[in-house]
Design an enzyme around this catalytic site. Structure first.
Site, PDB file in Angstrom:
ATOM      1  N   PHE A 205     -21.748 -13.093   5.510  1.00 16.97           N
ATOM      2  CA  PHE A 205     -22.334 -13.526   4.266  1.00 16.97           C
ATOM      3  C   PHE A 205     -23.181 -12.219   3.706  1.00 16.97           C
ATOM      4  CE2 PHE A 205     -23.734 -15.729   0.699  1.00 16.97           C
ATOM      5  CZ  PHE A 205     -24.990 -16.314   0.708  1.00 16.97           C
ATOM      6  N   GLY A 206     -22.914 -11.967   2.687  1.00 12.14           N
ATOM      7  CA  GLY A 206     -23.502 -10.906   1.812  1.00 12.14           C
ATOM      8  C   GLY A 206     -24.408 -11.568   0.292  1.00 12.14           C
ATOM      9  N   TYR A 207     -25.502 -11.236   0.517  1.00 11.64           N
ATOM     10  CA  TYR A 207     -26.263 -11.762  -0.672  1.00 11.64           C
ATOM     11  C   TYR A 207     -27.456 -10.848  -1.340  1.00 11.64           C
ATOM     12  CZ  TYR A 207     -29.854 -12.045   2.921  1.00 11.64           C
ATOM     13  OH  TYR A 207     -30.896 -11.936   3.986  1.00 11.64           O
ATOM     14  N   GLY A 208     -27.360  -9.475  -0.773  1.00 13.60           N
ATOM     15  CA  GLY A 208     -28.199  -8.435  -1.252  1.00 13.60           C
ATOM     16  C   GLY A 208     -27.528  -7.246  -1.600  1.00 13.60           C
ATOM     17  N   SER A 209     -27.696  -6.108  -0.888  1.00 16.22           N
ATOM     18  CA  SER A 209     -26.725  -4.809  -1.185  1.00 16.22           C
ATOM     19  C   SER A 209     -25.393  -5.118  -0.528  1.00 16.22           C
ATOM     20  CB  SER A 209     -27.231  -3.864  -0.437  1.00 16.22           C
ATOM     21  OG  SER A 209     -27.411  -3.744   0.847  1.00 16.22           O
TER      22      SER A 209
ATOM     23  N   GLU B  25     -28.777  -3.081   9.225  1.00 12.71           N
ATOM     24  CA  GLU B  25     -29.560  -4.257   9.029  1.00 12.71           C
ATOM     25  C   GLU B  25     -30.634  -4.701   9.943  1.00 12.71           C
ATOM     26  OE1 GLU B  25     -28.359  -4.559   5.738  1.00 12.71           O
ATOM     27  OE2 GLU B  25     -28.338  -6.786   6.066  1.00 12.71           O
TER      28      GLU B  25
END
Ligand SMILES: N[C@@H](CCC(=O)N[C@@H](CS)C(=O)NCC(=O)O)C(=O)O
Length: 279
Positions: free
Chosen positions: A14-18, A94
């Site tokens: 899941f990607g929700y920032g950069s 991360e």
């Protein structure tokens, strides 16, 4: 669930920032959707990518909020090699550098009944970079001035807002859009105008004495010179206006992380190429 020996392993991240605009790994597919029970907050300090230890930036994390959803992208990784490449990259970017930890949640694909289990990187309150709850004014103040070796912190927030506006215009996210407007207002008061189009972000100082000869725009970690000799004074910023600004600094050479074991010439953190960073 380990895959059976003859089944090709796969997983979703899941990607929700950069990770929305700069995954940094190869993937087989990406889909838009959300996870439930969380809110996106910029309460994770950044002393590497978007700030320094003297002036930490702010990056996205997830906080528990029962009635909320966080929209973003799910990336499908298929096969041992693709999974290993992504995990190696994300563990460094991360966890080691960013202070995030991992867990899984259910991801709901936009306009579909389908759900998948996604692997998530999020900052928990016990990591030393977590700032704890801050008002959007506090976050905007910090973001408007912070920059790290991946560029200005404003780029980080504005690109997330840009993704939401472009792909999910009907989704309300007050915290994000209030933050976006405050950052744009702060930058204007600081004498900068913002340019953000097709992932090209840069800042120009509104200094009449400046020669607008070369405007260095940072594009996914590599620098592209753009002639700005025809630059016209720009009207005050309104949300969504595209005006021209300076590029943000490229990676400092000593900050690059190259995998010398492979012939990959791409920085593991910011994707710029070894040749460019050496120039
Ligand atoms: N885990 C979140 C946030 C990832 C994130 O923004 N990580 C920072 C590390 S602290 C990063 O990679 N920043 C790269 C950049 O700022 O360009 C996501 O799924 O997108």
């Amino acid at each position: 669930m380990p895959s059976s020996p003859h089944e090709t392993p796969s997983m979703w991240v899941f990607g929700y920032g950069s990770l929305i605009w700069k995954p940094g790994f190869t993937y087989t597919e990406k889909i838009i959707g959300f996870i439930e029970g969380y809110a996106r907050r910029f309460w994770q300090g950044s002393i590497s990518h978007r700030g320094t230890s003297e002036y930490p930036g702010r990056v996205a994390t997830l906080v528990k909020e029962n009635e909320s959803k966080v929209w973003g992208l799910a990336y499908l990784l298929v096969g041992d090699d693709q999974i290993a490449e992504a995990m190696d990259h994300l563990d460094l970017r991360e966890c080691t550098l960013g202070g995030y930890t991992t867990f899984t949640e259910t991801f709901y694909q936009k306009d579909k009944e389908d759900t998948v289990s996604v692997w998530i990187y999020s900052a928990t309150p016990d990591n030393h970079l977590y700032t704890g709850p801050e008002t959007v004014e506090q976050v905007a103040h910090q973001v408007s001035k912070a920059r790290g070796f991946c560029g200005h912190n404003a780029e980080y927030v504005l690109k997330i807002a840009n993704f939401m506006q472009q792909h999910l215009p009907n989704v309300e996210e007050d915290d994000l859009y209030t933050l976006e407007k405050l950052i744009l207002k702060n930058l204007e008061q600081m004498g900068f105008t913002v340019y953000l189009k097709d992932h090209v972000f840069s800042l120009i100082e509104n200094n009449p004495d400046l020669e607008y000869g070369e405007n260095m725009a940072l594009h996914n970690g590599s620098l592209q010179a753009e002639k700005t000799s025809n630059l016209k004074p720009v009207p005050p910023l309104q949300h969504g206006r595209k005006v021209r600004v300076y590029g943000t600094p490229e990676c400092e050479p000593e900050n690059h992380l190259f995998d010398n074991a492979s012939d990959d010439e791409t920085c593991l953190i910011c994707n710029c190429s070894r040749m460019q960073s050496a120039s």
